[in-house]
Design an enzyme around this catalytic site. Sequence first.
Site, PDB file in Angstrom:
ATOM      1  CD  GLU A  38      -3.161  -1.014   2.095  1.00 14.08           C
ATOM      2  OE1 GLU A  38      -2.998  -0.294   3.082  1.00 14.08           O
ATOM      3  OE2 GLU A  38      -4.170  -1.719   1.911  1.00 14.08           O
TER       4      GLU A  38
HETATM    5  C1  BMA Z   1      -5.170  -3.199   4.824  1.00 16.86           C
HETATM    6  C2  BMA Z   1      -3.951  -3.962   5.275  1.00 16.86           C
HETATM    7  C3  BMA Z   1      -3.628  -3.758   6.700  1.00 16.86           C
HETATM    8  C4  BMA Z   1      -4.810  -3.523   7.549  1.00 16.86           C
HETATM    9  C5  BMA Z   1      -6.086  -3.812   6.839  1.00 16.86           C
HETATM   10  C6  BMA Z   1      -7.316  -3.558   7.633  1.00 16.86           C
HETATM   11  O1  BMA Z   1      -4.888  -2.041   4.214  1.00 16.86           O
HETATM   12  O2  BMA Z   1      -2.878  -3.747   4.439  1.00 16.86           O
HETATM   13  O3  BMA Z   1      -2.726  -2.710   6.796  1.00 16.86           O
HETATM   14  O4  BMA Z   1      -4.720  -4.257   8.700  1.00 16.86           O
HETATM   15  O5  BMA Z   1      -6.128  -3.019   5.728  1.00 16.86           O
HETATM   16  O6  BMA Z   1      -7.476  -2.207   7.915  1.00 16.86           O
END
Ligand code: BMA
Length: 875
Positions: free
Chosen positions: A439
């Site tokens: 991300e």
């Molecule tokens: C995503 C993941 C984690 C996170 C999840 C829930 O973006 O990459 O970083 O735990 O969302 O929020």
Amino acid sequence: MAPLARTPISKNWVFRQTTTLNSSCASSWLPVAQFPTVAHIDLLHHKLIPDPYIDTNELDCLWVNDADFTYRTTFPSPSLPSNDSSRAELVFDGLDTIVSVFFNSEKILEGRDMHLSYRVDVTRLLKKEGEENELELRFSNAPAYAKSEMKRIGYKGNGTDVHFGGPERLFVRKAQYHWGWDWGPALNTSGPWKPIWLETFTERISQFLVRQSVSEDLSTAKIIINGTASSAQPSRTILLTVTNPNGSILLTEETPISSTGTFSTTLTVSNPELWYPFTYGSQPLYTISGALNKTSHTETRTLGLRRLQLLQHPLTSAPGTSFLFSINNISIFCGGSCWIPGDYLLPRMTPSRYSSWLKLAKSGNQCMIRVWGGGIVESDEFYRVCDEEGILVWQDFLFACGDYPAEEGFVELVKKEAEQQVERVGHHASLVIWVGNNEDYMLAEMWGWEYDIDDQEGPWDKTNFPARKIYERVLPEICERLAGDVPYWRSSPYGGTTSNDVTVGDTHIWSVWHGPMAPYQEYKAYTSRFVSEFGFESAPSIRTLHKAITNPRERHWQSLTFDAHDKGPSHQRRYGMYSGENFRFRFNPLRDFIYSTQFLQAEAMKYAYNHWRRAFGGPGAELCSGILVWQLNDIWPGTSWALVDSEMSLKPSFHITKRALAKVVVGVERLVTKKTPYMVTSYPPSKTRAAIWAVNGFTSSLPATLHLSAFDIETGSSIALPDDVRTRKVMLKPNQTTEIVEGVDIPDADTTVLYASLVADREQGEQLARWLDWPEPLKFVHFAKDVSVTTTLQPSSSSPSDSEVVLLKADRPLKGVVLSIPVSAGGEDAIWDDNFIDLVPGEEIRVGVRGLDGREGRIVTRWLCDWEGEEGFEL
Ligand code: BMA
């Protein structure tokens, strides 16, 4: 020549705190609980901290994150071969994280990276045979070091653009989740987290890189071997052997080692037995070994031979390109989930814990697991099990949710670490992609970092997104050099004009649950070429919640202790909003909250998984080739997006995804037939027609018959359907979707449940798949109150002896029937092969079960809005 000897340095370890936090707790030497270890494990063992996974103990353990610890041991010297060229080296598989290492009082190593292994020549320092050596590891806490590095290097973000943990975490190479995440506490460990060895040898293989390339027609596999050997003597050879999956030797070759110690060769296997993900075939494994001077040192790798491709071809009827893994020329639908680390206290992870988790995922028809970048590149055991079980692995490099630096020293560490990881696990057949980070490009867009997608030249060190150097230069170069046929992808999500472009690459779909909190019914609108993350929170099982919350008065969804175990941002609002939109919910007592949130999660998964599986389409029309739910597992007893809680209790969503990923799936979609009238609000559009589709995961066509029936939801009476829609013969196309019915009218759609059953056109005529389709929103639906649901135990003849079968039926249509053994019956819940089942009158469902232990009389069934049938209940 004496063979290489490896002695584990695992005995006599003691530890102590060298700072004075928490009243100088553990300030004198204490024996460790186990080895390898981290301080939290040892403090727990000596009862010097409470269990950080229980209640709000996280807070009482915070001091440990900021404390320094020293570990020390002594061990006798082995005999070294009496040879001038013999050496002794200390090998540290992993040290967590900031550490000075002293051997016989001399500093031999400064460690700065948890993900690195280290090797130090201690020949000169080693005591005489039989005499004691002293090894001391002085750890200083990572948060303080990280903060000083952040100051030294300079943080280019603004503090809010780091998701989870403090921004200092970005400056130290340590598992990022140790700073706390939205599914777990802040538990920052330190200590010797992986084994330590003393190696003595005169020569050794220092690199043994085994990669492969399978020909397009699958008739030959090339095994490409590159390596280096440290050898004092010239004109050496390495003896390479390939062993067949059945254990017989297939071929051997003696390959020369060059004067600089390198060796390189390609071995060819004709008509290889190919390795497949379990959804498409078996997992034969070859063994490749290299023996130096025939005996002095041998390295082996287990290798599944497969042709791996990541296909990004244009699509016939949609924009963009596919994101499709092909193995042995078969298009693979990658259904599965994301893996977070199994424990904060990583040395507690055992081979059997890894194996149980992965086999559990497989039992849920999941053929791909994504190892998320905020954790670790997993233990060798993890990938070994994936090879053996036929589970594909998506592996992120270890960066997550932040604006990382690209200062020279930092990049140097990253480079070493990535090289080591790719070398260590890169040969596994199961590993199908390396991905730059989790991300970070998405955050760059979200927070407006200086990210010009058209600037592919760089350098980017003057921008406030300097880590592009890591993701666009350093890591791809390493993969190019070392990863063989495994592709590299810049980030997850990535591709197209923005990181979450639904037409190219992979996406993380968080517009449902996070972000604008879109209805889960809209998942279809977010269909992308490969959904590598999406999810929906729910509570764990009641026993797991009870474990997390020991005070009975705190056992409700609005207690502080509950909040402490649900780190998801603004979870309370989301439960309330999503429930309110969808059904007449009840959140008290706790078991109702559990039922309601698990119901929501399961429904959300059903929408997502089934739409996206359908979108697999066919050749050239693969609108979506993979779905990885966030997340498979939980790390502690808490409430999160996991399909399975920390005690390995399956949530209803696990069963939903299992069904959606079965070999054959049938599905129904209600279609809008009349929009809400102009200027009018509050009334949903009419949906009085249904489309019916199926997916066939077999690689050959499948003849089947679709049976369609309908029931009045409140009375349970059967509703007549025209003959031509009641049964229909279909030929399901191989490894793709077949649209069976474009539109069938649903009589009295708002009060009718449709039941589609797909039956094989074979002698046994077994049911391949079933689907119940309800009007929505469910909050408008009137359910029957006087329902009779029965469960009867039937001894199973075909299943293993510890397995039994419960026959489940009801006299009215019911949604989301969950079977369980209540806490009051004592012991654990039984393990149900299937659960969260929709029922119609007249159908009997067989549910396999283990661990009933004679408690069949105590089985409790629950279903949606069952509380409305309680005596005295009034709406
Ligand atoms: C995503 C993941 C984690 C996170 C999840 C829930 O973006 O990459 O970083 O735990 O969302 O929020």
